[in-house]
Design a protein around this motif. Structure first.
Motif, mmCIF file in Angstrom:
data_model
loop_
_atom_site.group_PDB
_atom_site.id
_atom_site.type_symbol
_atom_site.label_atom_id
_atom_site.label_comp_id
_atom_site.label_asym_id
_atom_site.label_seq_id
_atom_site.Cartn_x
_atom_site.Cartn_y
_atom_site.Cartn_z
ATOM 1 N N VAL A 243 -22.157 14.889 49.036
ATOM 2 C CA VAL A 243 -20.746 15.533 49.206
ATOM 3 C C VAL A 243 -20.420 15.993 47.802
ATOM 4 N N ARG A 244 -19.453 16.904 47.908
ATOM 5 C CA ARG A 244 -18.941 17.903 46.711
ATOM 6 C C ARG A 244 -17.602 16.993 46.257
ATOM 7 N N PRO A 245 -17.330 16.842 45.149
ATOM 8 C CA PRO A 245 -15.816 16.187 44.682
ATOM 9 C C PRO A 245 -14.701 16.918 45.446
ATOM 10 N N GLY A 246 -13.921 16.249 46.044
ATOM 11 C CA GLY A 246 -12.667 16.791 46.520
ATOM 12 C C GLY A 246 -13.000 17.287 48.184
ATOM 13 N N ARG A 247 -14.295 17.189 48.479
ATOM 14 C CA ARG A 247 -14.649 17.518 49.791
ATOM 15 C C ARG A 247 -15.323 16.399 50.546
ATOM 16 N N GLU A 248 -15.280 15.321 50.188
ATOM 17 C CA GLU A 248 -16.015 14.195 50.721
ATOM 18 C C GLU A 248 -16.076 13.911 52.103
ATOM 19 N N GLY A 249 -14.745 14.041 52.941
ATOM 20 C CA GLY A 249 -14.893 13.884 54.226
ATOM 21 C C GLY A 249 -15.321 15.157 55.086
ATOM 22 N N THR A 250 -15.058 16.358 54.413
ATOM 23 C CA THR A 250 -15.649 17.519 55.120
ATOM 24 C C THR A 250 -17.103 17.559 55.039
ATOM 25 N N ASP A 251 -17.776 17.467 53.985
ATOM 26 C CA ASP A 251 -19.279 17.301 53.665
ATOM 27 C C ASP A 251 -19.938 16.139 54.569
ATOM 28 N N PHE A 252 -19.338 14.984 54.557
ATOM 29 C CA PHE A 252 -19.848 13.987 55.356
ATOM 30 C C PHE A 252 -19.857 14.124 56.947
ATOM 31 N N THR A 253 -18.914 14.776 57.153
ATOM 32 C CA THR A 253 -18.519 15.094 58.554
ATOM 33 C C THR A 253 -19.573 15.951 58.987
ATOM 34 N N ILE A 254 -19.708 17.256 58.310
ATOM 35 C CA ILE A 254 -20.683 18.405 58.541
ATOM 36 C C ILE A 254 -22.212 17.622 58.779
ATOM 37 N N GLN A 255 -22.541 16.763 57.931
ATOM 38 C CA GLN A 255 -23.751 16.176 57.996
ATOM 39 C C GLN A 255 -24.021 15.336 59.412
ATOM 40 N N THR A 256 -22.842 14.552 59.536
ATOM 41 C CA THR A 256 -23.054 13.481 60.759
ATOM 42 C C THR A 256 -23.066 14.566 61.905
ATOM 43 N N VAL A 257 -22.203 15.647 62.015
ATOM 44 C CA VAL A 257 -22.208 16.554 63.301
ATOM 45 C C VAL A 257 -23.577 16.878 63.566
ATOM 46 N N LEU A 258 -24.170 17.342 62.420
ATOM 47 C CA LEU A 258 -25.557 17.851 62.382
ATOM 48 C C LEU A 258 -26.604 17.117 63.252
ATOM 49 N N THR A 259 -26.609 15.659 62.959
ATOM 50 C CA THR A 259 -27.334 14.670 63.370
ATOM 51 C C THR A 259 -26.921 14.424 64.966
ATOM 52 N N HIS A 260 -25.715 14.525 65.286
ATOM 53 C CA HIS A 260 -25.262 14.322 66.587
ATOM 54 C C HIS A 260 -25.839 15.621 67.684
ATOM 55 N N LEU A 261 -25.427 16.817 67.029
ATOM 56 C CA LEU A 261 -25.997 18.193 67.801
ATOM 57 C C LEU A 261 -27.360 17.995 67.985
ATOM 58 N N SER A 262 -28.201 17.776 67.045
ATOM 59 C CA SER A 262 -29.697 17.689 67.049
ATOM 60 C C SER A 262 -30.285 16.725 68.083
ATOM 61 N N SER A 263 -29.494 15.610 68.005
ATOM 62 C CA SER A 263 -29.789 14.396 68.892
ATOM 63 C C SER A 263 -29.322 14.718 70.191
#
Length: 407
Positions: A335-355
């Motif tokens: 995650v990038r500083p100041g964008r913690e929620g955004t970057d973590f959310t993007i990554q979890t969404v990717l796992t959900h979509l692929s699953s």
């Protein structure tokens, strides 16, 4: 581990289980009630759309990041979203399912938006609250909250639902959501060092996330790491039905034994990642996933007894529980500083979509090639994932120092 860290972990466990229990309950009980009221299978299938807010939550995650610069800001987001969540659950309890079905559905979708918002803020706060060394333990709380919430929401509450009914049970669920916020009220931490925030998060940061140097290595990892077990998880219940087991037996094996195994192994996974590091844990858990795929492929050639099935379920859900920890922990590292929620959310969404895509494909594979073909395909995916980890990642990554802000 000191008392302060234990209190901190307990706080996040409460937050994660609070968002999961109502979701799990609604996702389990509504399809049952719809079928009892003679809704079509097509309508029941479309019910999956109520989870859409959790897939689209990356769209408003930059707003939460951009408006949060202190611990108080994150607390405000979490408290307000959970209060909305609880109020809607309480309001739904006064509605009759059959006569107010559309209204109930709309309210539940809105409640899931509130729950997804709480998740974004909680994830961002977790990233900022733990050192690189302790992030795996934080993710154990996230995964344990998810498995524990599923166990309670789709197990215990379903049993209580049969005795209490819709209108009597939901107020207690709403009260629980409020009670789970109490540890956060007493949670204290250091203020965020605002000098590290170069600019506030924007919606365009969702795009810019994918332009970072070496980020695609992590993205490919996220997409394929679960692939060797998702198909088996998706087809496990139909497989047990075809073996002659009834719904009660399947509920015990999958809903209780499997979920509880995932719960325990999530905690074990956090300790393993903390002790062995990211690189070794990626490989170890990938081997476990490959082993579970091989196990189910072997037993699919004959009729396994219940002990063999229990062993397979323990291996499958244990692998899943541990894998979630290394996925979430490495996601926090990216995650990038100041964008913690955004970057973590993007990554979890990717796992959900692929699953989701793999789960859908697994049904077609099982139809055309049988369970042997499905489990063989899972072996191929798990092997490719393991080889990719060995090639793409290096041990030195475990020695890098995280650059995220601390609360």
């Amino acid at each position: 581990m000191n008392t302060r860290n234990i209190q901190k972990l307990f706080t996040f466990f409460c937050l994660y289980i609070a968002q999961t229990i109502p979701m799990s309950f609604f996702s389990t009980v509504i399809p049952v009630m719809m079928r009892q009221d003679n809704f079509s299978l097509t309508s029941i299938g479309l019910l999956q759309l109520i989870k859409l807010p959790w897939v689209l939550k990356f769209l408003w995650s930059p707003f939460i990041d951009g408006s949060s610069t202190t611990l108080k800001d994150y607390k405000r987001w979490i408290f307000s979203s959970e209060l909305v969540y609880a109020i809607i659950i309480f309001a739904v309890s006064f509605l009759e399912f059959k006569t107010n079905f559309l209204t109930i559905l709309i309210l539940i979708i809105i409640s899931f938006v509130a729950s997804a918002t709480q998740d974004i803020a909680t994830d961002a706060l977790a990233v900022l609250s733990f050192s690189r060394k302790d992030k795996s333990l934080a993710n154990s709380m996230q995964s344990m909250g998810s498995f524990g919430g599923t166990l309670i929401g789709s197990g215990l509450l379903l049993l209580l639902f049969k005795h209490l009914g819709w209108n009597s049970l939901l107020p207690y669920v709403a009260v629980f959501v409020i009670i789970a916020l109490i540890p956060l009220y007493f949670y204290k931490g250091r203020s965020i060092n605002e000098k590290h925030i170069r600019q506030k998060a924007r919606l365009s940061d969702v795009i810019y996330f994918f332009t970072q140097k070496r980020i695609w290595r992590q993205i490919v990892f996220l997409i394929f790491y679960y692939s060797g077990l998702i198909g088996t998880l998706a087809m496990l219940k139909p497989y047990l039905v075809d073996l002659g087991y009834n719904m009660k037996e399947i509920g015990v094996m999958v809903g209780i034994l499997g979920t509880f195994t995932g719960f325990l192994c999530s905690f074990a996974g956090g300790i393993i990642v903390r002790k062995l590091g990211r690189y070794t844990s990626r490989i170890l858990f990938a081997v476990c996933i490959l082993s579970s795929a091989c196990y189910f492929y072997i037993i699919s050639w004959f009729t396994p007894n219940i002990a063999m099935l229990h062993a397979g379920i323990l291996l499958l859900w244990g692998s899943y529980g541990m894998a979630t920890i290394v996925v979430y922990t490495t996601a926090m590292d990216c995650v990038r500083p100041g964008r913690e929620g955004t970057d973590f959310t993007i990554q979890t969404v990717l796992t959900h979509l692929s699953s989701m895509l793999i789960a859908i494909s697994s049904g077609k594979l099982a139809d055309h090639f049988g369970y042997h073909g499905l489990f063989l395909f899972e072996i191929i995916l798990a092997t490719c994932s393991l080889i990719y980890i060995l090639i793409a990642f290096k041990r030195k990554k475990d020695n890098e120092t995280g650059s995220t802000r601390k609360i």
